[in-house]
Design an enzyme around this catalytic site. Structure first.
Site, PDB file in Angstrom:
ATOM      1  N   LYS A 112     -23.687   2.156 -76.641  1.00 49.16           N
ATOM      2  CA  LYS A 112     -22.936   3.426 -76.610  1.00 49.16           C
ATOM      3  C   LYS A 112     -22.969   4.379 -77.444  1.00 49.16           C
ATOM      4  CE  LYS A 112     -19.474   1.308 -73.327  1.00 49.16           C
ATOM      5  NZ  LYS A 112     -18.028   1.024 -72.983  1.00 49.16           N
ATOM      6  N   LYS A 192     -28.719  -2.185 -65.979  1.00 49.53           N
ATOM      7  CA  LYS A 192     -27.637  -2.931 -65.659  1.00 49.53           C
ATOM      8  C   LYS A 192     -26.862  -1.883 -64.748  1.00 49.53           C
ATOM      9  CE  LYS A 192     -23.999  -3.135 -68.203  1.00 49.53           C
ATOM     10  NZ  LYS A 192     -23.097  -3.213 -68.823  1.00 49.53           N
ATOM     11  N   LYS A 195     -20.860   1.691 -64.670  1.00 56.15           N
ATOM     12  CA  LYS A 195     -20.108   3.163 -64.162  1.00 56.15           C
ATOM     13  C   LYS A 195     -20.924   4.377 -64.524  1.00 56.15           C
ATOM     14  CE  LYS A 195     -15.972   0.385 -64.612  1.00 56.15           C
ATOM     15  NZ  LYS A 195     -15.208  -0.251 -65.421  1.00 56.15           N
TER      16      LYS A 195
HETATM   17  P1  TYM Z   1     -15.804  -3.347 -68.032  1.00 63.15           P
HETATM   18  O1  TYM Z   1     -14.669  -2.691 -67.596  1.00 63.15           O
HETATM   19  O2  TYM Z   1     -17.068  -2.693 -68.194  1.00 63.15           O
HETATM   20  O3  TYM Z   1     -16.346  -4.564 -66.928  1.00 63.15           O
HETATM   21  C1  TYM Z   1     -15.095  -5.210 -66.143  1.00 63.15           C
HETATM   22  C2  TYM Z   1     -16.107  -6.596 -66.036  1.00 63.15           C
HETATM   23  O4  TYM Z   1     -17.231  -6.298 -65.086  1.00 63.15           O
HETATM   24  C3  TYM Z   1     -18.452  -7.046 -65.837  1.00 63.15           C
HETATM   25  N1  TYM Z   1     -19.774  -6.347 -65.417  1.00 63.15           N
HETATM   26  C4  TYM Z   1     -20.630  -6.829 -64.723  1.00 63.15           C
HETATM   27  N2  TYM Z   1     -21.269  -7.990 -64.433  1.00 63.15           N
HETATM   28  C5  TYM Z   1     -22.272  -8.350 -63.944  1.00 63.15           C
HETATM   29  N3  TYM Z   1     -23.323  -7.165 -63.606  1.00 63.15           N
HETATM   30  C6  TYM Z   1     -22.939  -6.003 -64.234  1.00 63.15           C
HETATM   31  N4  TYM Z   1     -23.686  -4.931 -64.055  1.00 63.15           N
HETATM   32  C7  TYM Z   1     -21.690  -5.811 -64.686  1.00 63.15           C
HETATM   33  N5  TYM Z   1     -20.966  -4.598 -65.151  1.00 63.15           N
HETATM   34  C8  TYM Z   1     -19.697  -5.075 -65.751  1.00 63.15           C
HETATM   35  C9  TYM Z   1     -18.129  -6.851 -67.457  1.00 63.15           C
HETATM   36  O5  TYM Z   1     -18.938  -7.858 -68.116  1.00 63.15           O
HETATM   37  C10 TYM Z   1     -16.573  -7.142 -67.435  1.00 63.15           C
HETATM   38  O6  TYM Z   1     -16.436  -8.696 -67.216  1.00 63.15           O
HETATM   39  N6  TYM Z   1     -14.596  -4.818 -72.748  1.00 63.15           N
HETATM   40  C11 TYM Z   1     -14.411  -4.985 -71.330  1.00 63.15           C
HETATM   41  C12 TYM Z   1     -13.051  -5.082 -70.841  1.00 63.15           C
HETATM   42  C13 TYM Z   1     -12.082  -5.792 -71.609  1.00 63.15           C
HETATM   43  C14 TYM Z   1     -12.051  -7.320 -71.582  1.00 63.15           C
HETATM   44  C15 TYM Z   1     -10.860  -7.611 -72.668  1.00 63.15           C
HETATM   45  C16 TYM Z   1     -12.816  -8.484 -70.993  1.00 63.15           C
HETATM   46  C17 TYM Z   1     -11.118  -5.510 -72.486  1.00 63.15           C
HETATM   47  N7  TYM Z   1     -10.597  -6.380 -73.107  1.00 63.15           N
HETATM   48  C18 TYM Z   1     -10.787  -9.115 -72.795  1.00 63.15           C
HETATM   49  C19 TYM Z   1     -12.239  -9.702 -71.287  1.00 63.15           C
HETATM   50  C20 TYM Z   1     -11.248 -10.034 -72.112  1.00 63.15           C
HETATM   51  C21 TYM Z   1     -15.152  -4.015 -70.440  1.00 63.15           C
HETATM   52  O7  TYM Z   1     -15.374  -3.032 -70.940  1.00 63.15           O
HETATM   53  O8  TYM Z   1     -15.413  -4.543 -69.032  1.00 63.15           O
END
Ligand code: TYM
Length: 325
Positions: A112, A192, A195
């Site tokens: 990032k 990957k 968004k």
């Molecule tokens: P975020 O918003 O980026 O993504 C949400 C969930 O989707 C999964 N994900 C993917 N899985 C497979 N292939 C992909 N290309 C892909 N892109 C995203 C992510 O692994 C995630 O599970 N930091 C986290 C949010 C968060 C969180 C937490 C998660 C904040 N606090 C506590 C678990 C526990 C995030 O940015 O997810």
């Protein structure tokens, strides 16, 4: 008593099929087995540039998409992180037991920082501490995430242990749970699905748009002509077939691609039809939910109330153990 499950998603743009296959589908699958908390993590989303005027719309969208994808609000808690300010209080406390060196190792911070060179803020750096606080506030044990979040959950585990060692047994070990599709690649086949990279199919994409996006998606690049045999093992679209298509279709694509019996155009057409069949009901449900913003706002507020009661309890215990009361 059911074990507690916690996971989160950022309201930072369209929810896509990577989020769905990597996380949300698994959340839905686990909903009966655990006591589930799903969080729309707006405090995380402010660590990159965003438009404040859009934030509320994004939060409601995230709630509607997740419910449309199968998170039944009668079976779980869906809430907004900033409605429960204890998340940030615990994060501050956990900062004091988190070694800088551990944060410096986080690959997501490194990625990032490259993506947002003009805005490498301290929040981006301490982001995994807030993530640990999210889970620990509810004493979460099961944390279903995609592969890109595993390093953060491992760190959360270390933070929980460090706190326990220093102040006495308080938090259980949070453990990551991966789905069958922990890392979905983008339509470019190289990075990957994400968004921020615009290489995705949204969960509420229209049928026309799904068709168009898949038509231009990258397949096995060594297959230049229709008559060339392809290799499904290195074709990103074959991975998507595995998650959206019927067993016989997957078998057919797998064998006929290798002998040039099926071309990429037909293979993509079959995939499009199957993706549309899975996403159509999600989009339709989303469209009806998003029309009722009053319902969504009330739901998020009432879930936050339940969270707040738990969060206050945890914080009272934490403050007491730390000599802060
Ligand atoms: P975020 O918003 O980026 O993504 C949400 C969930 O989707 C999964 N994900 C993917 N899985 C497979 N292939 C992909 N290309 C892909 N892109 C995203 C992510 O692994 C995630 O599970 N930091 C986290 C949010 C968060 C969180 C937490 C998660 C904040 N606090 C506590 C678990 C526990 C995030 O940015 O997810």
């Amino acid at each position: 008593m059911k074990k507690r499950l916690f996971s989160g998603i950022q309201p930072s743009g369209d929810v896509h099929i990577g989020n769905y296959l990597g996380a949300i589908k698994n959340w839905v699958r686990l909903i009966e087995r655990y006591d589930c908390f799903f969080c729309i993590v707006d405090y995380h989303a402010i660590t990159i540039e965003y438009n404040p005027e859009e934030m509320q719309r994004r939060i409601l969208n995230a709630a509607a998409v997740n419910i449309a994808a199968g998170l039944d609000p009668n079976q779980c808690i869906i809430f907004v992180q900033s409605h429960v300010p204890e998340h940030t209080e615990l994060a501050w406390i956990l900062n004091s037991v988190t070694p800088m060196g551990h944060l410096e190792r986080m690959t997501q911070f490194k990625d990032k920082s490259k993506q947002h060179r003009e805005n490498i803020n301290a929040g981006l750096f301490t982001y995994p501490v807030l993530q640990a606080a999210d889970i620990m506030l509810y004493k979460g044990e099961a944390v279903p995430v995609g592969e890109d979040q595993v390093q953060h959950i491992e760190l959360a585990r270390e933070i929980a242990r460090k706190f326990n060692q220093r102040y006495g047994e308080t938090f259980p070990d949070p453990v990551e749970l991966l789905s069958e599709a922990p890392r979905i690649m983008g339509l470019d086949g190289k990075t990957k699905m994400s968004k921020s990279l615009g290489n995705y199919i949204s969960l509420v994409e229209t049928p026309e748009s799904i068709g168009k996006k898949l038509a231009t998606a990258v397949t096995d690049e060594n297959r230049k002509r229709r008559a060339d045999p392809g290799n499904p093992d290195i074709c990103n679209l074959f991975t998507l077939h595995k998650h959206f298509s019927q067993k016989e279709q997957i078998e057919r694509v797998n064998t006929e691609c290798r002998t040039a019996g099926i071309g990429c155009v037909e293979c993509k057409k079959i995939l499009s039809e199957n993706v549309i069949a899975v996403l159509n009901p999600i989009r339709e449900k989303y469209e009806s939910l998003i029309r009722d913003q009053g319902y969504l706002s009330d739901l998020l507020r009432s879930c936050a109330k339940k969270c707040k009661a738990i969060a206050e309890n945890t914080m009272a215990d934490v403050r007491k153990k730390m000599g802060l009361t």
